[in-house]
Design an enzyme around this catalytic site. Structure first.
Site: not given
Length: 203
Positions: A110, A135
């Site tokens: 992320s 992600k």
């Protein structure tokens, strides 16, 4: 809890080490402070450790990448209807001559992938370790009256060179196989790589 840890490494005192554990609202300030301290100590190279960092806040990760990049694209947010490009605004905190190695692994996800991708694609640092988690989605959170919330994935992130982070992850420049005996081979490789660059520069 601090989100940033920093020190000069004992293996080579020319190299600073910064680990970002997670991205919180305090991370950009903590990072800026760490870079200042290491710069005052006279470092000539930097290891930025993003291993096992599962991410956190989008805005803060953009501010973190910005501290390493004087200019250029940081990340592209792509939704069905449009594309938003976030660029560095030259509030750079670290000398552009200082080589950087970023340590990444399968748990780098992320927001930390966003930072790693921004530095890699801008040629500001190389990645050492394993392919990252992948992600690359931006979530919008809508609170409901009963205290619960709905999370809607509104967009995906692309690195400056338009690599799609989601599902793919980032491929390191130097791929390392984790050591089964728990030795930190990625860190060792980063030290070796940076020491060889510094030794060449000093000749």
């Amino acid at each position: 809890f601090r989100s940033v840890i920093s020190r000069i490494i004992i293996e080579d005192e020319r190299i600073g080490y910064i680990q970002i554990i997670r991205f919180t609202s305090r991370t950009p300030d903590e990072l800026s402070e760490a870079i200042k301290e290491l710069t005052n100590d006279g470092i000539s190279a930097l290891i930025l450790d993003l291993r096992n960092n599962s991410g956190g806040l989008l805005v803060e990760s953009i501010e973190v990448a910005d501290q390493f990049l004087g200019e250029g694209v940081i990340v592209i947010e792509q939704s069905r209807s449009n594309e938003e490009v976030y660029t560095a605004d030259s509030d750079v905190q670290i000398d552009s001559q200082i080589p950087i190695v970023l340590l990444v692994n399968a748990k780098t996800a992320s927001a930390s992938e966003l930072v790693a991708g921004a530095l890699q694609d801008n040629g500001r640092g190389i990645l050492v370790g394993q392919t990252t988690y992948g992600k690359g989605t931006v979530q919008q959170i809508f609170p409901l009256s009963d205290g619960s919330s709905v999370h809607i994935t509104s967009a995906g992130w692309l690195t400056p060179n338009k690599q799609i982070i989601a599902q793919n992850g980032l491929t390191p420049d130097i791929v390392m196989i984790p050591d089964e005996n728990g030795r930190d081979v990625e860190f060792g490789e980063a030290v070796r790589y940076l020491t060889s660059i510094l030794d060449k520069q000093s000749k």
